[in-house]
Scaffold this active site. Structure first.
Site, short mmCIF file in Angstrom:
data_model
loop_
_atom_site.label_atom_id
_atom_site.label_comp_id
_atom_site.label_asym_id
_atom_site.label_seq_id
_atom_site.Cartn_x
_atom_site.Cartn_y
_atom_site.Cartn_z
N ASN A 136 -3.35 -4.09 0.02
CA ASN A 136 -2.13 -3.09 -0.37
C ASN A 136 -0.97 -3.93 -0.21
O ASN A 136 -0.90 -5.10 0.63
CB ASN A 136 -2.02 -2.06 0.56
CG ASN A 136 -1.81 -2.21 1.94
OD1 ASN A 136 -2.74 -3.46 2.70
ND2 ASN A 136 -1.51 -1.38 2.99
N GLU B 262 2.95 -3.73 -0.02
CA GLU B 262 4.24 -2.73 0.15
C GLU B 262 5.22 -3.35 -0.45
O GLU B 262 5.68 -4.54 -0.96
CB GLU B 262 4.01 -2.13 1.55
CG GLU B 262 2.92 -1.61 2.02
CD GLU B 262 2.99 -1.03 3.45
OE1 GLU B 262 3.78 -1.36 4.43
OE2 GLU B 262 2.17 -0.15 3.83
N ASN B 263 6.44 -2.45 -0.47
CA ASN B 263 7.86 -2.80 -0.93
C ASN B 263 8.80 -2.06 -0.23
O ASN B 263 8.64 -1.04 0.22
CB ASN B 263 7.78 -2.52 -2.48
CG ASN B 263 8.98 -3.21 -3.15
OD1 ASN B 263 10.04 -2.66 -3.07
ND2 ASN B 263 8.81 -4.20 -3.82
N ALA B 264 9.97 -2.86 0.05
CA ALA B 264 11.00 -2.14 0.71
C ALA B 264 11.34 -0.84 -0.10
O ALA B 264 12.17 -0.02 0.69
CB ALA B 264 12.35 -3.34 0.65
N TYR C 32 10.06 1.79 -0.85
CA TYR C 32 8.67 2.45 -0.63
C TYR C 32 7.69 3.04 -1.57
O TYR C 32 6.49 2.86 -1.56
CB TYR C 32 8.84 3.54 0.54
CG TYR C 32 9.33 3.08 1.81
CD1 TYR C 32 9.69 1.96 2.38
CD2 TYR C 32 9.94 4.05 2.60
CE1 TYR C 32 10.35 1.41 3.28
CE2 TYR C 32 10.35 3.66 3.91
CZ TYR C 32 10.55 2.41 4.30
OH TYR C 32 11.24 1.91 5.46
N CYS D 204 -1.59 0.24 -3.57
CA CYS D 204 -2.84 0.32 -2.55
C CYS D 204 -3.82 -0.71 -2.86
O CYS D 204 -3.96 -1.25 -4.09
CB CYS D 204 -3.47 1.74 -2.77
SG CYS D 204 -2.52 3.09 -2.01
N GLU E 32 -6.84 -0.48 -3.41
CA GLU E 32 -8.03 -0.18 -4.66
C GLU E 32 -7.37 -0.71 -5.87
O GLU E 32 -7.90 -1.14 -6.73
CB GLU E 32 -8.37 1.28 -4.53
CG GLU E 32 -8.93 1.67 -3.17
CD GLU E 32 -8.04 2.21 -2.03
OE1 GLU E 32 -7.04 1.51 -2.00
OE2 GLU E 32 -8.36 3.12 -1.38
N CYS F 159 -6.51 7.61 -1.53
CA CYS F 159 -5.77 8.55 -1.85
C CYS F 159 -5.94 9.16 -3.06
O CYS F 159 -6.45 8.61 -3.89
CB CYS F 159 -4.17 7.75 -1.52
SG CYS F 159 -3.75 6.96 -3.02
N1 THU Z 1 -3.32 2.56 1.42
C1 THU Z 1 -4.41 1.93 0.68
O1 THU Z 1 -4.11 0.68 0.42
N2 THU Z 1 -5.41 2.55 0.34
C2 THU Z 1 -5.88 3.64 0.89
O2 THU Z 1 -6.97 4.01 0.44
C3 THU Z 1 -5.10 4.66 1.60
C4 THU Z 1 -3.67 4.03 1.84
C5 THU Z 1 -2.21 2.03 1.85
C6 THU Z 1 -0.95 2.12 1.40
C7 THU Z 1 0.08 1.87 2.30
O3 THU Z 1 0.52 0.76 1.98
C8 THU Z 1 -0.78 2.03 3.49
O4 THU Z 1 -1.83 2.00 3.20
C9 THU Z 1 -0.10 3.29 4.17
O5 THU Z 1 -0.23 4.42 3.82
#
Ligand code: THU
Length: 136
Positions: free
Chosen positions: A48, A50-52, A54, A59, A61, A92
């Site tokens: 995953n 992430e970014n400031a 949000y 993810c 995947e 998700c």
């Molecule tokens: N996240 C994933 O990378 N994969 C998932 O299947 C569920 C959630 C990440 C998204 C976010 O960066 C962090 O987990 C918390 O939700």
């Protein structure tokens, strides 16, 4: 729950956990890794990012799917998601739709805890009646 893993499951677990170590998750502190094997027997990994801002976070995947596409893969045979804790990390809703784009009726989804315990489901169980155009 499964504790004895096949060679392929073991490979996907190791690769997903390697990717997970590089996760960029300074906001949620929830590091996720993914590894998949495609129709050409190539493996691809992602974490995953992430970014400031949000909602722009990506993810694990989705990262792995991007790697597959850029390397010429077109079907996901099996995908494993590595959780950062003792719970299974279930893809998700958005990722289910992203997996659907490259899944078929045999695609398997493995969810692994930090300790390496596995739960496996058919993708079709995770997203029955997925939206899609009839491509085949
Ligand atoms: N996240 C994933 O990378 N994969 C998932 O299947 C569920 C959630 C990440 C998204 C976010 O960066 C962090 O987990 C918390 O939700």
């Amino acid at each position: 729950m499964q504790t004895t893993l096949s060679e392929l499951q073991q490979l996907l677990l190791v690769k997903a956990q390697q990717a997970q170590a590089h996760a960029h998750a300074p906001y949620s502190h929830f590091k996720v890794g993914a590894a998949l094997i495609d129709n050409g027997s190539q493996t691809h990994i992602g974490c995953n990012v992430e970014n400031a801002a949000y909602p722009l976070g990506q993810c694990a995947e989705a990262s792995a799917i991007g790697m597959m596409v850029v390397n010429g893969g077109s079907k996901i045979r099996e995908i494993l998601i590595a959780s950062p804790n003792d719970d299974f990390c279930s893809p998700c809703g958005g990722c289910r739709q992203k997996i659907a784009e490259f899944a078929d009726k045999n695609t398997l989804v493995h969810m692994a805890t930090q300790q390496g315990e596995l739960k496996t489901v058919k993708f079709s169980e995770l997203l029955p009646l997925a939206f899609g155009f009839d491509k085949d």
